[in-house]
Design a protein around this motif. Structure first.
Motif, short mmCIF file in Angstrom:
data_model
loop_
_atom_site.label_atom_id
_atom_site.label_comp_id
_atom_site.label_asym_id
_atom_site.label_seq_id
_atom_site.Cartn_x
_atom_site.Cartn_y
_atom_site.Cartn_z
N THR A 167 -1.30 10.31 -10.23
CA THR A 167 -0.21 9.65 -9.53
C THR A 167 -0.37 9.66 -8.01
N CYS A 168 -1.16 10.56 -7.47
CA CYS A 168 -1.30 10.68 -6.01
C CYS A 168 -2.18 9.56 -5.46
N LYS A 169 -2.22 9.46 -4.14
CA LYS A 169 -3.02 8.42 -3.49
C LYS A 169 -4.50 8.57 -3.84
N THR A 170 -4.96 9.81 -3.87
CA THR A 170 -6.37 10.07 -4.18
C THR A 170 -6.72 9.57 -5.58
N CYS A 171 -5.86 9.85 -6.54
CA CYS A 171 -6.11 9.38 -7.91
C CYS A 171 -6.09 7.86 -7.97
N CYS B 159 -3.65 14.56 -11.44
CA CYS B 159 -2.27 14.16 -11.71
C CYS B 159 -2.14 12.68 -12.06
N CYS C 238 -8.35 15.38 -6.66
CA CYS C 238 -6.92 15.13 -6.76
C CYS C 238 -6.14 15.98 -5.75
N GLU C 239 -5.11 15.38 -5.15
CA GLU C 239 -4.28 16.09 -4.17
C GLU C 239 -3.35 17.10 -4.84
N ARG C 240 -2.91 16.79 -6.05
CA ARG C 240 -1.94 17.65 -6.74
C ARG C 240 -2.36 17.85 -8.19
N GLN D 186 -10.33 11.92 3.34
CA GLN D 186 -9.01 12.18 2.78
C GLN D 186 -8.55 13.61 3.02
#
Length: 299
Positions: A59-63, A57, A48-50, A102
């Protein structure tokens, strides 16, 4: 995450925050305790980015990529034909040595690591001995005795188990699994996901038949039904073994001669070995021979 895993999760979080987190984490426990789900959750957190605390989270692109199953920096290795070969582990080595697409961590999950061949385990050892920064390998295993000591020594080991059966009982009730109908249900609180699987596959009543047969071996006559169940659902042979073994121990405590108990145990052991190799009619004959031996042992 399941309630019975919270203690393990807290340990992982603490080690990560204290910078003691091992690059290779091995989750050990019975089938049906949720080891893969735990490893998957950890992978999501690491990618996860955040992350919020020690949670993704979502909500991020990674998720988003993880939810879609298309994240390029997550690799899952499964057994093929009941084993994990050396080529799969070599692909793991290539994966961890390339840059993260990423720009963050890269994570590999090896499901049922005990199924690695000897060559595969040796190939993995080389990767474990030379960890790369921001690269994590998460392994699940039902039986660590089947893994080489050299691999075990290079992993952070986490035991995943249902310590308090009431946690599993409450969770199973939330899943609407009708275990109150079955006296044998609590025996499998240590494997709650297996109980859910049996429910979804419509096997609970069939397991009840095996239980009732094993619980009254002397008077049991529905052999054909038991044979049909075990032939059509080979995964239930181990469950039948649990029930038979339980009945033999009960009989031993109530007057069964130890020699008869020992003969019955040997017959069960032979049958369990045979079921890995023989099919069809031979399996039926093997089961008939086993039941005859058991019924004579406890008469």
């Amino acid at each position: 995450m399941y309630t019975w895993q919270q203690g393990v999760w807290q340990q992982l979080q603490d080690s990560f925050q204290l910078h003691r987190f091992h690059h290779a984490q091995l989750f050990i426990g019975l089938a049906g305790v949720g080891k893969f789900d735990l490893a998957n959750q950890l992978a999501s957190t690491l990618l996860c980015e955040r992350p919020e605390g020690f949670e993704p989270c979502n909500t991020c692109k990674t998720c988003g990529l993880l939810a879609a199953g298309t994240h390029p920096d997550r690799l899952l290795i499964n057994a093929e034909a009941n084993s994990i070969g050396v080529d799969a582990i070599r692909s793991l080595s290539d994966f961890v040595h390339h840059s993260a697409l990423q720009g963050g961590n890269k994570v590999v999950i090896i499901k049922d690591a005990e199924k690695m061949t000897h060559s595969a385990a040796n190939a993995l050892l080389k990767t474990l001995e030379e960890p790369n920064l921001n690269r994590y390998i998460l392994l699940t295993c039902n039986d660590k005795s089947q893994l080489p000591a050299t691999v075990l020594s290079r992993c952070g080991q986490q035991a995943v188990a249902v310590i308090d059966g009431s946690h599993a009982q409450a969770w199973l009730a939330e899943q609407h699994i009708p275990l109150h109908d079955f006296a044998w249900g609590p025996q499998f609180y240590s494997q709650p996901l297996k109980l859910v699987q049996w429910h979804q596959e419509g096997l609970l009543e069939k397991i009840e038949t095996l239980y009732l047969f094993a619980s009254n071996l002397k008077a049991s006559h529905n052999f054909a039904e038991v044979q049909k169940i075990l032939t059509e659902h080979a995964q239930l042979v181990s469950v039948f073994y649990v029930f038979i073994n339980q009945q033999l121990k009960f009989s031993l405590q109530h007057g069964l001669a130890f020699s008869a108990y020992n003969d019955a145990q040997k017959a069960m052991h032979r049958f369990m070995l045979d079921t890995q190799q023989i099919l069809g009619l031979n399996q039926s004959l093997g089961l008939a021979k086993l039941i005859y031996t058991l019924q004579n042992a406890i008469k």
